[in-house]
Scaffold this motif. Structure first.
Motif, PDB file in Angstrom:
ATOM      1  N   ASP A   1       0.808  -1.212   0.028  1.00  0.00           N
ATOM      2  CA  ASP A   1       0.059  -0.063   0.052  1.00  0.00           C
ATOM      3  C   ASP A   1       0.879   1.284  -0.115  1.00  0.00           C
ATOM      4  O   ASP A   1       0.407   2.181   0.364  1.00  0.00           O
ATOM      5  CB  ASP A   1      -0.924   0.146   1.199  1.00  0.00           C
ATOM      6  N   ILE A   2       2.085   1.160  -0.505  1.00  0.00           N
ATOM      7  CA  ILE A   2       3.132   2.208  -0.262  1.00  0.00           C
ATOM      8  C   ILE A   2       2.621   3.469  -1.388  1.00  0.00           C
ATOM      9  O   ILE A   2       2.393   4.520  -0.975  1.00  0.00           O
ATOM     10  CB  ILE A   2       4.495   1.893  -0.551  1.00  0.00           C
ATOM     11  N   GLY A   3       2.420   3.109  -2.500  1.00  0.00           N
ATOM     12  CA  GLY A   3       1.758   4.021  -3.394  1.00  0.00           C
ATOM     13  C   GLY A   3       0.454   4.626  -3.332  1.00  0.00           C
ATOM     14  O   GLY A   3       0.206   5.692  -3.638  1.00  0.00           O
TER      15      GLY A   3
ATOM     16  N   VAL B   1       0.554   4.834   1.849  1.00  0.00           N
ATOM     17  CA  VAL B   1       1.705   5.370   2.740  1.00  0.00           C
ATOM     18  C   VAL B   1       2.316   6.478   2.350  1.00  0.00           C
ATOM     19  O   VAL B   1       2.358   7.557   3.063  1.00  0.00           O
ATOM     20  CB  VAL B   1       2.805   4.174   2.950  1.00  0.00           C
ATOM     21  N   LEU B   2       2.585   6.577   0.985  1.00  0.00           N
ATOM     22  CA  LEU B   2       3.113   7.660   0.422  1.00  0.00           C
ATOM     23  C   LEU B   2       2.497   7.843  -0.852  1.00  0.00           C
ATOM     24  O   LEU B   2       3.016   7.700  -2.076  1.00  0.00           O
ATOM     25  CB  LEU B   2       4.991   7.345  -0.102  1.00  0.00           C
ATOM     26  N   PRO B   3       1.321   8.530  -0.752  1.00  0.00           N
ATOM     27  CA  PRO B   3       0.642   8.875  -1.907  1.00  0.00           C
ATOM     28  C   PRO B   3       1.285   9.944  -3.032  1.00  0.00           C
ATOM     29  O   PRO B   3       1.104  10.028  -4.369  1.00  0.00           O
ATOM     30  CB  PRO B   3      -0.823   9.371  -1.617  1.00  0.00           C
ATOM     31  N   ASN B   4       2.148  10.684  -2.498  1.00  0.00           N
ATOM     32  CA  ASN B   4       2.958  11.677  -3.307  1.00  0.00           C
ATOM     33  C   ASN B   4       4.440  11.283  -3.752  1.00  0.00           C
ATOM     34  O   ASN B   4       5.269  11.862  -3.999  1.00  0.00           O
ATOM     35  CB  ASN B   4       3.110  12.873  -2.531  1.00  0.00           C
ATOM     36  N   ALA B   5       4.553   9.886  -3.692  1.00  0.00           N
ATOM     37  CA  ALA B   5       6.023   9.040  -3.730  1.00  0.00           C
ATOM     38  C   ALA B   5       6.283   9.670  -5.211  1.00  0.00           C
ATOM     39  O   ALA B   5       5.488   9.914  -6.100  1.00  0.00           O
ATOM     40  CB  ALA B   5       6.058   7.819  -3.884  1.00  0.00           C
TER      41      ALA B   5
END
Ligand code: C5P
Length: 222
Positions: free
Chosen positions: A130-132, A135-139
């Motif tokens: 769920d990172i992109g 967790v980090l939607p602005n990666a």
């Protein structure tokens, strides 16, 4: 965001951690293995005889668990209540428990806080489910790395056989499909491809080919 973040999501056994480690090394970024954090929580639950379906006990235990990470020779070490458990979390038992207890939002929110704080302090390659998306939607760069369940089972089978552990490829594939279903269908932060993620299917690619293609996307994005 001050630092560059690369998010790599995808189902179990797609090669995320192997690839993420290579990329982090090449770019001198920190590699953050978020699965290891869920595994450390799972180890705590197993050690304390807490069952995966006992939501109350799991939520209560979340207040007693402290997870942190350190780096030793560039390798992420996972610390559970002061104990380095890095070498204890790679078993099937811990993996299955991690998969089952990662559905609870209290478990997830606890770890998400740690994951976000790491990305605020360094350039990171972070892998998970769920990172992109969460967790980090602005990666800065999002990769969704996948492969067929047959290919993922074959890789896991060979890994076990090479370690001298006997294994049944059909059972491994069934386990992988079950894990995918749990990850994709949970209510809170399920595994799904972020709209702005680049999809890479590694079924017919070597590790180096996947790593090189991600490095190329990185170079294009800076
Ligand atoms: O990636 P790994 O197999 O080590 O992760 C263990 C389990 O933790 C996964 O099966 C998945 O259910 C869960 N997980 C998660 N979100 C993440 C990383 C892992 O739900 N960001």
């Amino acid at each position: 965001m001050k630092y560059f973040s690369i998010a790599i999501d995808g189902p179990a056994g797609a090669g995320k951690s192997t690839i993420a480690k290579i990329i982090a090394k090449k770019l001198s970024f920190i590699y953050v293995d978020t699965g290891a954090m869920y595994r450390a929580m799972a180890l705590y639950f197993i050690r304390n005889n807490i069952m995966a379906d006992d939501k109350d006990k799991i939520e209560e235990a979340c207040n007693l668990v402290d997870i942190s990470i350190e780096y030793m020779d560039g390798e992420q070490q996972i610390i559970l209540n002061g104990e380095n458990v890095t070498g204890l979390i790679r078993t099937e038992e811990v993996g299955n428990m991690a998969s089952a207890c990662s559905v609870y939002s209290k478990v997830r929110l606890k770890l998400v806080e740690l994951q976000r704080s790491l990305a605020e302090k360094s350039n990171v390659v972070m892998d998970g489910r769920d990172i992109g998306t969460y967790v980090l939607p602005n990666a800065n760069l999002k990769i969704y790395l996948t492969a067929s369940s047959k290919e993922r089972a074959k890789r896991r089978y060979l890994e076990l056989i090479n370690k001298g552990i006997s294994a049944d490829i059909d059972n491994i594939e069934k386990d992988i499909i079950d894990r995918d279903n749990r990850d994709m269908n949970r209510e809170f932060a399920p595994l799904k491809q972020a709209e702005d993620a680049i999809v890479i299917d590694s079924s017919n690619m070597t590790i180096d080919e996947v790593a090189d293609s991600i490095i190329k996307y990185y170079e294009k994005s800076v």
